[in-house]
Design an enzyme around this catalytic site. Structure first.
Site, PDB file in Angstrom:
ATOM      1  N   GLY A   1       0.816  -1.217   0.000  1.00 19.08           N
ATOM      2  CA  GLY A   1       0.000   0.000   0.000  1.00 19.08           C
ATOM      3  C   GLY A   1       0.847   1.262   0.000  1.00 19.08           C
ATOM      4  N   CYS A   2       1.917   1.254   0.763  1.00 17.42           N
ATOM      5  CA  CYS A   2       2.770   2.444   0.863  1.00 17.42           C
ATOM      6  C   CYS A   2       3.555   2.673  -0.432  1.00 17.42           C
ATOM      7  CB  CYS A   2       3.707   2.326   2.060  1.00 17.42           C
ATOM      8  SG  CYS A   2       2.801   2.263   3.623  1.00 17.42           S
TER       9      CYS A   2
END
Length: 153
Positions: free
Chosen positions: A45-46
């Site tokens: 996600g990051c």
């Protein structure tokens, strides 16, 4: 205590990816600023969020805005992250949670993960948007819309 709309950029300094101290209010009075907090380098996600900011970075620059990513990762980790994904913007290392505390970023997922939160400051250094959502993909779009709205006013 969390920042509120109209608050100024906190006057704190933390290390960037080169180990140099970086004053967060450095752009105040010069250009708009997008500060996004995220949990950890190299996680799916990051990485997606960082690449979204990378892919829209020229759009931010065209609106006279700078982007800063902040996590508790080390300077060395940020350097590798920037290099691997060709990320053109500034990364700050918040190991002591100085920035997280100054901005009032809350943990996510029952306190298990550092929060994902984006703050947009206008050219005067005043907060015009605060967005807290664990959906990594939505932060870039929200920030661009807010800066465009601000420019049109």
């Amino acid at each position: 205590m969390a920042l509120k709309i109209g608050d100024k950029i906190p006057n704190i300094s933390i290390p960037d990816e080169t180990g140099e101290l970086f004053a967060l209010n450095k752009f105040s009075g010069k250009q708009a600023l997008v500060v996004y907090f995220y949990p950890k380098n190299f996680t799916p996600g990051c990485t997606k969020e960082a690449c979204e900011f990378r892919d829209k970075y020229e759009e931010f620059k065209a609106m006279d805005a700078e982007v800063i990513g902040i996590s508790s990762d080390s300077e060395a980790s940020h350097k590798r992250f920037k290099s691997k994904y060709q990320l053109p913007f500034i990364f700050l290392s918040d190991i002591e949670k100085k920035a997280r505390n100054a901005f009032g970023v809350k943990p996510a997922l029952l306190g298990l993960l550092p929060g994902r939160e984006t703050f947009v400051f206008d050219k005067k250094g005043e907060l015009i948007m605060q967005y807290n959502n664990f959906n990594a993909a939505s932060h870039t779009t929200k920030a661009i819309k807010k800066i465009k709205m601000q420019k049109d006013e």
